[in-house]
Design a protein around this motif. Sequence first.
Motif, short mmCIF file in Angstrom:
data_model
loop_
_atom_site.label_atom_id
_atom_site.label_comp_id
_atom_site.label_asym_id
_atom_site.label_seq_id
_atom_site.Cartn_x
_atom_site.Cartn_y
_atom_site.Cartn_z
N TRP A 188 0.88 -1.17 0.00
CA TRP A 188 0.00 0.00 0.00
C TRP A 188 0.92 1.22 0.00
CZ3 TRP A 188 -1.03 -4.54 2.24
CH2 TRP A 188 -2.30 -5.12 2.04
N TYR A 189 0.83 2.03 -1.04
CA TYR A 189 1.78 3.11 -1.29
C TYR A 189 1.05 4.46 -1.27
CZ TYR A 189 4.89 6.11 -4.09
OH TYR A 189 5.67 7.15 -4.54
N PHE A 190 1.65 5.42 -0.60
CA PHE A 190 1.13 6.79 -0.56
C PHE A 190 2.29 7.76 -0.76
CE2 PHE A 190 -1.70 4.21 1.98
CZ PHE A 190 -2.97 4.71 1.73
N ASP A 191 2.09 8.75 -1.63
CA ASP A 191 3.09 9.80 -1.70
C ASP A 191 2.40 11.16 -1.71
OD1 ASP A 191 2.48 10.61 -4.38
OD2 ASP A 191 3.94 9.23 -5.22
N GLY A 192 3.19 12.20 -1.53
CA GLY A 192 2.65 13.56 -1.49
C GLY A 192 3.69 14.57 -1.94
N THR A 193 3.24 15.57 -2.69
CA THR A 193 4.07 16.72 -3.06
C THR A 193 3.40 17.94 -2.46
OG1 THR A 193 4.79 15.66 -5.10
CG2 THR A 193 5.05 18.06 -4.96
N MET A 194 4.07 18.57 -1.51
CA MET A 194 3.44 19.62 -0.72
C MET A 194 3.73 21.01 -1.31
SD MET A 194 2.10 17.46 1.24
CE MET A 194 2.37 15.82 1.92
N GLU A 195 2.88 21.95 -0.94
CA GLU A 195 2.99 23.30 -1.48
C GLU A 195 4.30 23.97 -1.11
OE1 GLU A 195 -0.54 25.02 0.09
OE2 GLU A 195 -1.88 23.92 -1.28
N ASP A 196 4.91 23.57 0.01
CA ASP A 196 6.17 24.18 0.42
C ASP A 196 7.39 23.47 -0.16
OD1 ASP A 196 6.35 21.84 1.87
OD2 ASP A 196 6.61 22.80 3.83
N GLY A 197 7.16 22.45 -1.02
CA GLY A 197 8.26 21.71 -1.63
C GLY A 197 8.60 20.41 -0.95
N THR A 198 8.01 20.13 0.21
CA THR A 198 8.23 18.85 0.89
C THR A 198 7.65 17.70 0.06
OG1 THR A 198 8.12 19.91 3.05
CG2 THR A 198 7.74 17.53 2.99
N LYS A 199 8.34 16.56 0.04
CA LYS A 199 7.84 15.36 -0.63
C LYS A 199 7.85 14.20 0.37
CE LYS A 199 9.44 16.85 -5.18
NZ LYS A 199 9.92 18.17 -4.71
N THR A 200 6.81 13.39 0.33
CA THR A 200 6.69 12.26 1.25
C THR A 200 6.37 10.98 0.49
OG1 THR A 200 4.31 12.63 1.60
CG2 THR A 200 5.82 13.77 3.08
N VAL A 201 6.85 9.87 1.02
CA VAL A 201 6.52 8.54 0.52
C VAL A 201 6.36 7.62 1.72
CG1 VAL A 201 7.33 6.52 -0.75
CG2 VAL A 201 7.73 8.80 -1.69
N THR A 233 -9.37 -7.06 5.40
CA THR A 233 -9.81 -7.47 4.05
C THR A 233 -11.04 -6.72 3.58
OG1 THR A 233 -11.11 -9.28 5.02
CG2 THR A 233 -8.85 -9.79 4.30
N ASP A 234 -11.69 -5.92 4.43
CA ASP A 234 -12.90 -5.20 4.04
C ASP A 234 -12.60 -3.86 3.38
OD1 ASP A 234 -14.48 -7.22 5.08
OD2 ASP A 234 -14.63 -6.27 7.05
N GLN A 235 -11.43 -3.31 3.66
CA GLN A 235 -11.00 -2.05 3.07
C GLN A 235 -9.51 -1.91 3.39
OE1 GLN A 235 -13.43 0.82 5.40
NE2 GLN A 235 -11.49 1.47 6.30
N CYS A 236 -8.91 -0.81 3.00
CA CYS A 236 -7.52 -0.56 3.38
C CYS A 236 -7.47 -0.40 4.90
CB CYS A 236 -7.01 0.70 2.69
SG CYS A 236 -5.35 1.22 3.22
N ASP A 237 -6.80 -1.30 5.58
CA ASP A 237 -6.70 -1.27 7.03
C ASP A 237 -5.41 -1.96 7.44
OD1 ASP A 237 -7.13 -1.03 9.72
OD2 ASP A 237 -8.71 -2.55 9.83
N VAL A 238 -4.31 -1.24 7.28
CA VAL A 238 -2.98 -1.76 7.54
C VAL A 238 -2.52 -1.24 8.90
CG1 VAL A 238 -0.61 -1.90 6.70
CG2 VAL A 238 -2.50 -1.72 5.06
N GLN A 239 -2.32 -2.15 9.84
CA GLN A 239 -1.91 -1.78 11.20
C GLN A 239 -0.61 -2.50 11.50
OE1 GLN A 239 -3.89 0.23 13.23
NE2 GLN A 239 -5.69 0.34 11.90
N PHE A 240 0.49 -1.76 11.51
CA PHE A 240 1.79 -2.31 11.83
C PHE A 240 2.28 -1.68 13.12
CE2 PHE A 240 3.19 -3.27 7.15
CZ PHE A 240 2.22 -4.25 7.06
N GLY A 241 2.03 -2.34 14.25
CA GLY A 241 2.38 -1.74 15.53
C GLY A 241 1.68 -0.40 15.68
#
Length: 372
Positions: free
Chosen positions: A42-55, A102-110
């Motif tokens: 499950w992958y999420f990324d973001g490009t923020m208005e201040d130039g920050t990038k997240t993955v 399994t019903d939706q995105c629900d990833v719980q790692f600790g």
Amino acid sequence: MATARLMTRPEDYAKLGIKEGMVEPWEDGRRDTPTPGHNEVWYFDGTMEDGTKTVVGSRPVDPATAGDGTDSPNLNVNITTPDGQEFVSMLRVPAEESSVGTDQCDVQFGPHYATGDLKNYDVYVEPVEGVGVDLHYEALVEPYRAGGTSHIALGDNDEYYYTDQSIPRCRVTGTVTAEGKTRNVSGTGYHDHQWFNISPLVAWHHWLWGRFYTPNYTVVIYDFVASEKFGFARVPIFGVMDKTGKVIFDNRGETEVETTTYYDEQTKKAYPKSSTYVFHDDDATVKFNVTWTDIIEVRDMYGATADKDHYGMAGEQQRKAYDAMGSKPAYMRYYANGTLTMTNSEGTVEESGDMTYEFNYPGVPDPRAHLG
């Protein structure tokens, strides 16, 4: 010869248990098992208005131990600050402290999680060594199942599969933490969910992956070229969403591709400098050109020493494994200009803008692999 195809046939929907034209929340839940050779992310990324990038990427099986048939939860969080500094945490969590619904995105790692229902998602990575995120994603477009199913089948009898199901454009708000400092951010994000029963290093010679945003359109492109094992088959995924978020074009047919290349001395490979794709669907013709202007990142997993790699994919031991697979993986990321041109019976529209894209190249150079 074995080949690869995007699954678009009516019988494919029945085989996969999904409905044409309708994506349901359970499809973003766990779809695979820890069977040796299988994995999921499950992958999420973001490009923020201040130039920050997240993955943030979460996997129930650690690729390094994918052969033992048990869960080994792991995730990565990457933050690039506006001044270009990159902070990376690679985290492993005991299986008994983790679960994936399994019903939706629900990833719980600790203490870390990614949860959502195709419309809204919350992604949280508790800061470890001063790096973490607490982000909310609001979908601005429909979920996108490329080709109707999001499944690529590989092999003579479709025995292998590789998927990419996405929500290509989201509004992102929340906080990021880097160097132990937390600040508010907002911007644009992307989410996808992939699952597969074959290593990407074995399945693919290379791929180009990117998203292109304008005020009126969202474009997602994923140009896969299979390895020699699957005949260097080209599987071009291409979707366009309008400003209401509705999918208005989804490529399911043959594609014309024209590419000019350049040679990179560090990785000893040729890469696209400019690529033009032409797609046809009934009376509609869609043309997309992507031409890079700057190289953002060069990652030589084959040639680099272990101390030069955040991800545990380089070094002498890894190189021996790559040699055994006939692979020489390298990864490039570019800042580029994209131009979308759509023509149908009502006329032609064209929009251009900036974008970033990746070119992942695990294969060895081969004149049959559609490069040049």
